[in-house]
Write a protein that holds these residues in place. Sequence first.
Motif, PDB file in Angstrom:
ATOM      1  N   THR A 159       0.894  -1.147  -0.053  1.00  0.00           N
ATOM      2  CA  THR A 159      -0.188  -0.073  -0.084  1.00  0.00           C
ATOM      3  C   THR A 159       1.006   1.293  -0.045  1.00  0.00           C
ATOM      4  OG1 THR A 159      -1.693  -1.174   1.307  1.00  0.00           O
ATOM      5  CG2 THR A 159      -2.009   1.207   1.169  1.00  0.00           C
ATOM      6  N   ASN A 211      -3.331   4.481   2.430  1.00  0.00           N
ATOM      7  CA  ASN A 211      -4.244   3.913   3.806  1.00  0.00           C
ATOM      8  C   ASN A 211      -5.038   4.908   4.533  1.00  0.00           C
ATOM      9  OD1 ASN A 211      -4.632   1.609   4.856  1.00  0.00           O
ATOM     10  ND2 ASN A 211      -3.093   1.685   6.565  1.00  0.00           N
ATOM     11  N   PHE A 258      -9.510   4.474   2.366  1.00  0.00           N
ATOM     12  CA  PHE A 258     -10.590   3.480   2.317  1.00  0.00           C
ATOM     13  C   PHE A 258     -11.893   3.703   3.092  1.00  0.00           C
ATOM     14  CE2 PHE A 258      -6.539   1.451   1.675  1.00  0.00           C
ATOM     15  CZ  PHE A 258      -6.769   0.607   0.607  1.00  0.00           C
ATOM     16  N   PRO A 259     -12.894   3.302   2.912  1.00  0.00           N
ATOM     17  CA  PRO A 259     -13.265   2.098   1.795  1.00  0.00           C
ATOM     18  C   PRO A 259     -13.221   2.681   0.325  1.00  0.00           C
ATOM     19  CG  PRO A 259     -15.175   2.949   2.750  1.00  0.00           C
ATOM     20  CD  PRO A 259     -14.192   3.672   3.344  1.00  0.00           C
ATOM     21  N   GLY A 260     -12.791   3.822  -0.019  1.00  0.00           N
ATOM     22  CA  GLY A 260     -12.885   4.294  -1.349  1.00  0.00           C
ATOM     23  C   GLY A 260     -14.168   4.700  -1.761  1.00  0.00           C
ATOM     24  N   ALA A 292      -9.214   1.864  -4.335  1.00  0.00           N
ATOM     25  CA  ALA A 292      -9.601   1.787  -3.084  1.00  0.00           C
ATOM     26  C   ALA A 292     -10.788   1.113  -2.838  1.00  0.00           C
ATOM     27  CB  ALA A 292      -9.404   2.867  -2.252  1.00  0.00           C
ATOM     28  N   TYR A 293     -11.768   1.466  -3.569  1.00  0.00           N
ATOM     29  CA  TYR A 293     -13.107   0.838  -3.571  1.00  0.00           C
ATOM     30  C   TYR A 293     -13.008  -0.515  -4.197  1.00  0.00           C
ATOM     31  CZ  TYR A 293     -18.272   0.125  -4.393  1.00  0.00           C
ATOM     32  OH  TYR A 293     -19.268  -0.556  -4.522  1.00  0.00           O
ATOM     33  N   ILE A 311     -11.254  -3.088  -1.721  1.00  0.00           N
ATOM     34  CA  ILE A 311     -12.275  -3.472  -0.697  1.00  0.00           C
ATOM     35  C   ILE A 311     -13.153  -4.612  -0.930  1.00  0.00           C
ATOM     36  CG2 ILE A 311     -13.962  -2.441   0.860  1.00  0.00           C
ATOM     37  CD1 ILE A 311     -11.664  -1.947   2.523  1.00  0.00           C
ATOM     38  N   LEU A 337      -7.402   0.557   5.602  1.00  0.00           N
ATOM     39  CA  LEU A 337      -7.729  -0.786   5.091  1.00  0.00           C
ATOM     40  C   LEU A 337      -8.420  -1.538   6.163  1.00  0.00           C
ATOM     41  CD1 LEU A 337      -8.004  -2.712   2.507  1.00  0.00           C
ATOM     42  CD2 LEU A 337      -5.707  -3.538   3.444  1.00  0.00           C
ATOM     43  N   SER A 343     -11.760  -0.321   7.839  1.00  0.00           N
ATOM     44  CA  SER A 343     -12.958  -0.369   6.942  1.00  0.00           C
ATOM     45  C   SER A 343     -13.160  -1.907   6.761  1.00  0.00           C
ATOM     46  CB  SER A 343     -12.308   0.037   5.311  1.00  0.00           C
ATOM     47  OG  SER A 343     -11.933   1.203   5.417  1.00  0.00           O
TER      48      SER A 343
END
Lengths: 307, 310
Positions: free
Chosen positions: A38, A93, A96-98, A109-110, A113, A173, A176
């Motif tokens: 990440t 980092n 998240f969750p994007g 990021a979405y 996850i 991350l 989330s």
Amino acid sequence: MIKTIVSTELPIDEKFRIRKNVISGTQKGPRLCVVTGTHGDELEGQMVCYELVKTVSENLKFLEGTLEVYPAFNPLGIDTIQRGIPNFDLDMNRIFPGDPLGTMAEQTAYALIEDIKGADMVIDIHSSNLYLRETPQVRINEKTAEKLVPFAEHLGMDFIWVHDAATVLEATLAWSLNVAETPCLVVEMGVGQRINNSMCRRLVNGIFNLMKHLGMWTGKVASPETKPVICQGGSVTFLNAETSGVFLTDLKCGTRVSETETIGMIVDPLQGKMLSRVTSPVSGYMFTIRAYPIVYEGSLMARIFNS
Amino acid sequence: MRVETIFEMTSPYRDSFRIKGFRFGNGEKTLAIAGPMRGDEIQQQYICSQIVRRLTMAEQHGRISEGKSILVIPSCNPFSMNVSRRFWAMDNTDINRMFPGYSQGETTQRIAAAIFSALEGFEYGIQLASYYVPGDFVPHVRMITTGYETLDTAKLFGMKFVSLCKPRPFDTALLNYNWQIWNTKAFSVYAGCTSRIDSTAASETVDAIMRMMQAAKILTKTVTLSPAYEPAVVDESELLHVKASHAGIFYRLKSPGSSIESGDVLAQIIDPYNGQCLSEVKSPADGIVFFAHNQPLVFENGLIFMIRGM
């Protein structure tokens, strides 16, 4: 089997890809995801992923379940030796969750996850940064400690740090995933831009140990050599530099220090003068020490668990 | 005007790091203006310098209201600007994501704590800010919705737009968010661009800040400024996001502030090898360009325009 989770075009004849290796066992069982990269300057996870994929692939008969390995969440950061995503302000980092409607980083990021959600366990491997050297450790938010500490103990790390909750950390991350009922452990070890082979091998062994505990590995695993020191939040002392200069130390992290013991000194190379002596204000277990010697006022030099 | 050093820190190899404050008037802590925290906020630096110049003249002419004081910090981060780095050069951390700061913490937490200590307790606060995505905005006043935001005061700037945005977890360490939580009526002013000086947008922004000071009776004896707008209030969650369907060379045809109709071509994306147009980026609605990507290259799915629909 290599799967591509994200694939988008870069401006000049190149695809931006994030990939994972999905290794399925001979029998059904839990799903473990190992993610890293990440932060583009943290490389320990690369060796861990290599060793894991190699060993599991060569010993498939022992795998009961699915191992998914994501070596590079931020491939452009790794390639350009940058902690963050090139041309993007925010730490990956912390997004998240994007957001499927946001910037490319937020879309990425979405997608990550959504791909990981539902796993029985996730291990998110970090390796400090250029500035600090860390004892092999697992970091757990206090809100998830009761559930996760028993799993973390199987990883064979030296230290488990149960830290305070902070609003900004709700965009990590791990947070989330844990909110989404997908348990996630964060591992920190070593120093940025380098790989410590023996630490990586310890973590690989720890991951097999955890897989055994989860009921997804039937092969032989050496028991962890050490029982981790467990730290509950609020009892960690941070040593920040009192003055700017060059920090010199002979100590390594993962050692016990006594109250008033000298940790190092900050010096002025122009005048040949010591500017300040750095001493420990407590007795305890020093699990972090500065690796990059140039310091400004406030630069973190060490973290000590007041055990 | 009194100049004071708000924070000073020695450096191992450079001159000392100094943050300077310029104080005007006497009395209640009424207005604080925070200048650039990132080293590429050149437009914001220029605007702050112009505000200090205008306030110096205002004070000389007795135009600062009795019992009110103003603090301007024209630069919160001269070190990064001097070496052309956006963030704190030693560790690449962002001072504007360290608030309210911690005086015993890491370097940029300490800097943020010192800045916040100087800025805390003012009735009004204005930050000259930039966005975390590279691009140009139509000049506007932005507020984070914390429950303490004051829309009526935001309208006193007379800029074309006032935007409202819901804070995300990573926004809780911004100056603006913390200023509001600590009871300052806080506003971020976006002055069009960041790393270059746009004198038209800068002049509009300086006038808007001076206009707010007159309307809030921080300054007396009104002087002539550019005409004020009746601001439109924009909820950022309702902005239409336009993304790039291809990667390539980005050739922008519409700039922030342009009025557009549905189907208007906003940009072209050009194949970097053969020069062919890979796609024409079209507006999804009638409206105004609120934000536009400003880099010559674009990624597939990159956010390139935000449109405020009519």
